[in-house]
Enzyme design. Structure first.
Site, PDB file in Angstrom:
ATOM      1  N   ARG A  50       0.851  -1.201   0.000  1.00 62.73           N
ATOM      2  CA  ARG A  50       0.000   0.000   0.000  1.00 62.73           C
ATOM      3  C   ARG A  50       0.887   1.252   0.000  1.00 62.73           C
ATOM      4  O   ARG A  50       0.560   2.260  -0.595  1.00 62.73           O
ATOM      5  CB  ARG A  50      -0.958  -0.004   1.197  1.00 62.73           C
ATOM      6  CG  ARG A  50      -1.725   1.300   1.336  1.00 62.73           C
ATOM      7  CD  ARG A  50      -3.046   1.221   2.094  1.00 62.73           C
ATOM      8  NE  ARG A  50      -3.122   0.271   3.159  1.00 62.73           N
ATOM      9  CZ  ARG A  50      -2.597   0.427   4.388  1.00 62.73           C
ATOM     10  NH1 ARG A  50      -1.960   1.527   4.713  1.00 62.73           N
ATOM     11  NH2 ARG A  50      -2.730  -0.526   5.288  1.00 62.73           N
ATOM     12  N   TYR A 102     -13.745  17.983 -16.766  1.00 65.40           N
ATOM     13  CA  TYR A 102     -14.271  16.627 -16.810  1.00 65.40           C
ATOM     14  C   TYR A 102     -15.426  16.524 -15.804  1.00 65.40           C
ATOM     15  O   TYR A 102     -15.277  16.940 -14.650  1.00 65.40           O
ATOM     16  CB  TYR A 102     -13.156  15.641 -16.463  1.00 65.40           C
ATOM     17  CG  TYR A 102     -13.639  14.225 -16.324  1.00 65.40           C
ATOM     18  CD1 TYR A 102     -14.116  13.531 -17.436  1.00 65.40           C
ATOM     19  CD2 TYR A 102     -13.645  13.581 -15.096  1.00 65.40           C
ATOM     20  CE1 TYR A 102     -14.580  12.243 -17.305  1.00 65.40           C
ATOM     21  CE2 TYR A 102     -14.107  12.279 -14.973  1.00 65.40           C
ATOM     22  CZ  TYR A 102     -14.572  11.615 -16.083  1.00 65.40           C
ATOM     23  OH  TYR A 102     -15.035  10.343 -15.947  1.00 65.40           O
ATOM     24  N   ASP A 173      -4.949  19.556 -14.830  1.00 67.08           N
ATOM     25  CA  ASP A 173      -5.266  18.215 -15.332  1.00 67.08           C
ATOM     26  C   ASP A 173      -4.769  18.179 -16.775  1.00 67.08           C
ATOM     27  O   ASP A 173      -5.313  18.849 -17.651  1.00 67.08           O
ATOM     28  CB  ASP A 173      -6.781  17.986 -15.233  1.00 67.08           C
ATOM     29  CG  ASP A 173      -7.194  16.601 -15.730  1.00 67.08           C
ATOM     30  OD1 ASP A 173      -6.505  16.039 -16.589  1.00 67.08           O
ATOM     31  OD2 ASP A 173      -8.244  16.106 -15.268  1.00 67.08           O
ATOM     32  N   LYS A 198      -6.326   7.204 -19.987  1.00 67.52           N
ATOM     33  CA  LYS A 198      -6.463   7.779 -21.318  1.00 67.52           C
ATOM     34  C   LYS A 198      -5.162   7.608 -22.119  1.00 67.52           C
ATOM     35  O   LYS A 198      -4.759   6.492 -22.356  1.00 67.52           O
ATOM     36  CB  LYS A 198      -6.892   9.235 -21.192  1.00 67.52           C
ATOM     37  CG  LYS A 198      -8.026   9.465 -20.164  1.00 67.52           C
ATOM     38  CD  LYS A 198      -9.333   8.786 -20.529  1.00 67.52           C
ATOM     39  CE  LYS A 198     -10.353   8.784 -19.405  1.00 67.52           C
ATOM     40  NZ  LYS A 198     -10.691  10.061 -18.816  1.00 67.52           N
TER      41      LYS A 198
HETATM   42  C1  LIG Z   1     -11.282  10.535 -17.631  1.00 62.92           C
HETATM   43  C2  LIG Z   1     -10.832  11.782 -17.030  1.00 62.92           C
HETATM   44  C3  LIG Z   1     -10.677  11.903 -15.649  1.00 62.92           C
HETATM   45  C4  LIG Z   1     -11.028  10.780 -14.706  1.00 62.92           C
HETATM   46  O1  LIG Z   1     -10.177   9.691 -14.882  1.00 62.92           O
HETATM   47  P1  LIG Z   1     -10.623   8.153 -14.613  1.00 62.92           P
HETATM   48  O2  LIG Z   1      -9.376   7.415 -14.922  1.00 62.92           O
HETATM   49  O3  LIG Z   1     -11.754   7.857 -15.521  1.00 62.92           O
HETATM   50  O4  LIG Z   1     -11.026   8.073 -13.181  1.00 62.92           O
HETATM   51  C5  LIG Z   1     -10.198  13.101 -15.151  1.00 62.92           C
HETATM   52  N1  LIG Z   1      -9.892  14.139 -15.966  1.00 62.92           N
HETATM   53  C6  LIG Z   1     -10.040  14.054 -17.298  1.00 62.92           C
HETATM   54  C7  LIG Z   1      -9.687  15.222 -18.152  1.00 62.92           C
HETATM   55  C8  LIG Z   1     -10.512  12.884 -17.873  1.00 62.92           C
HETATM   56  O5  LIG Z   1     -10.666  12.807 -19.197  1.00 62.92           O
END
Ligand SMILES: *Cc1c(COP(=O)(O)O)cnc(C)c1O
Length: 383
Positions: A50, A102, A173, A198
């Site tokens: 962890r 998002y 982000d 992604k």
């Molecule tokens: C998909 C996404 C998230 C969340 O990520 P997950 O892996 O689905 O939890 C956060 N920010 C952006 C810009 C995203 O496209």
């Protein structure tokens, strides 16, 4: 000489010339929960998975290296990363967030953070004077650029300098461009978030998230938090993401090339009201993108002329999948209104331009002509 980005996707600089683990070229998966100690008061450096695991540590070093951070944290999803980061704030704190984020981040802020007494103020960062909304309680500014899904471009360096003059954090982000095309920390941001689901993993097969920072005080707090809250990424998933990152450079280049061709194709169709792709010269953020990023990415948002056409496109796509998510090798088409942004209040969604005619395309690495032919079939033949 400093290694270039595409090399850094494949090799951790500190591994060069190293033949640990029998010279394994693919870093091993350490599928273990715990670690034996040689004696009391001694440790191999690993005590319990962890807290840390060699496979996770290796991946974290690769992501930190790509973003130019001092440390990275691999979490079980992008939302786990945003959630862990939000633990840095406490009752009475305020965060200024861009209103075009998002949808899951907005859901977390409005439901979970709010419950903890942290207030989030939404503004349109690409056009609002940030200084005018900062209060003595403001602790951070949270943005995506380009934004999701409207692709507004925010000047990272300019935003960072305002944040720093008020002693507040800038969190970016960076999911949409990946570290291959954009490095917010190098432009002054304090923290970078990624949905590793992604572009980083890139194959629509793994959930992952990252926090990267270049600030030692934040690093220390996050190491404590990841150990305490326990959402670190599992060893096998770390290995999958690391394998995905090896091809990040060629995937980003190919997907971007396809995206340019598709954006130009869509721009010419009378059935399409507007195409929003920051690589098009008519995009208002084009010059800022050129200044702060090394590419324009492969996300295209477009608005069709009526809702009936949305229905037809989503019913008729075959090669392109009608699915949530983005950044994988397979092209995906998303309907933000009912998918990624379903939890964004309707008035905010409409104000941001996410009408019921807006579609978002995550362009993959298929053949460019096949993708265009697919879109032609779905849009023109059904209009
Ligand atoms: C998909 C996404 C998230 C969340 O990520 P997950 O892996 O689905 O939890 C956060 N920010 C952006 C810009 C995203 O496209």
């Amino acid at each position: 000489m400093a290694r270039k980005n595409d090399t850094l996707c494949l090799h951790l600089e500190e591994d060069e010339g190293d033949c640990r683990f029998y010279g394994a070229v693919s870093f091993p998966i350490f599928q273990t929960a715990t670690y034996a100690h040689p004696a009391l008061g001694q440790s191999t450096g690993f005590d319990y998975s962890r807290l840390q695991n060699p496979t996770r540590e290796h991946l974290e070093k690769i992501v930190a290296q790509l973003e130019g951070g001092i440390d990275a944290f691999a979490l079980s999803s992008g939302m786990a990363a945003v959630s862990l980061l939000s633990e840095l704030f406490e009752l009475g704190d305020e965060i200024i967030a861009d209103s075009d984020l998002y949808g899951g981040s907005i859901r977390l802020f409005d439901n979970v953070l709010k419950k903890h007494g942290v207030k989030v103020n939404y503004i349109d960062c690409y056009k609002t004077d940030l200084e005018s909304v900062i209060t003595p309680k403001t602790k951070a500014v949270y943005i995506e650029t380009p934004t999701n899904p409207m692709m507004n471009v925010i000047d990272i360096a300019a935003t960072a300098s305002i944040c720093h003059s008020h002693n507040i954090l800038l969190i970016v982000d960076n999911t949409f461009l990946s570290p291959y095309f954009q490095n917010p920390l190098k432009l002054g941001a304090d923290v970078v978030i990624h949905s590793g689901t992604k572009f980083l993993s890139g194959h629509n097969d793994t959930l992952a998230g990252f926090i990267v920072t270049n600030r030692a005080d934040i690093q220390e707090k996050l190491r404590f938090l990841i150990k305490t809250t326990g959402a670190g990424l599992a060893p096998f998933d770390c290995w999958l993401v690391e394998r995905g990152i090896k091809t990040l450079a060629i995937r980003m280049e190919k997907a971007q090339k396809n995206a340019f061709a598709i954006a130009e194709f869509l721009s010419k169709l009378p059935e399409i009201n507007r195409v929003i792709y920051p690589g098009l010269k008519n995009h208002p953020g084009y010059e800022i993108m050129k200044k702060q990023a090394r590419g324009f990415g492969s996300m295209i948002t477009f608005e069709v002329k009526n809702k009936a056409l949305v229905d037809k496109i989503l019913k008729n796509v075959r090669l392109i999948k009608f699915a949530e998510s983005l950044g994988g090798v397979e092209s995906l088409i998303t309907y933000p209104t009912t998918q990624t942004h379903a939890d964004v209040p309707e008035n905010v969604r409409l104000k941001n331009g996410i009408t019921d005619c807006v579609l978002r395309l995550s362009v993959g690495i298929e053949n460019e002509e096949d993708l265009i032919e697919e879109l032609r079939q779905c849009i023109i033949h059904n209009a």
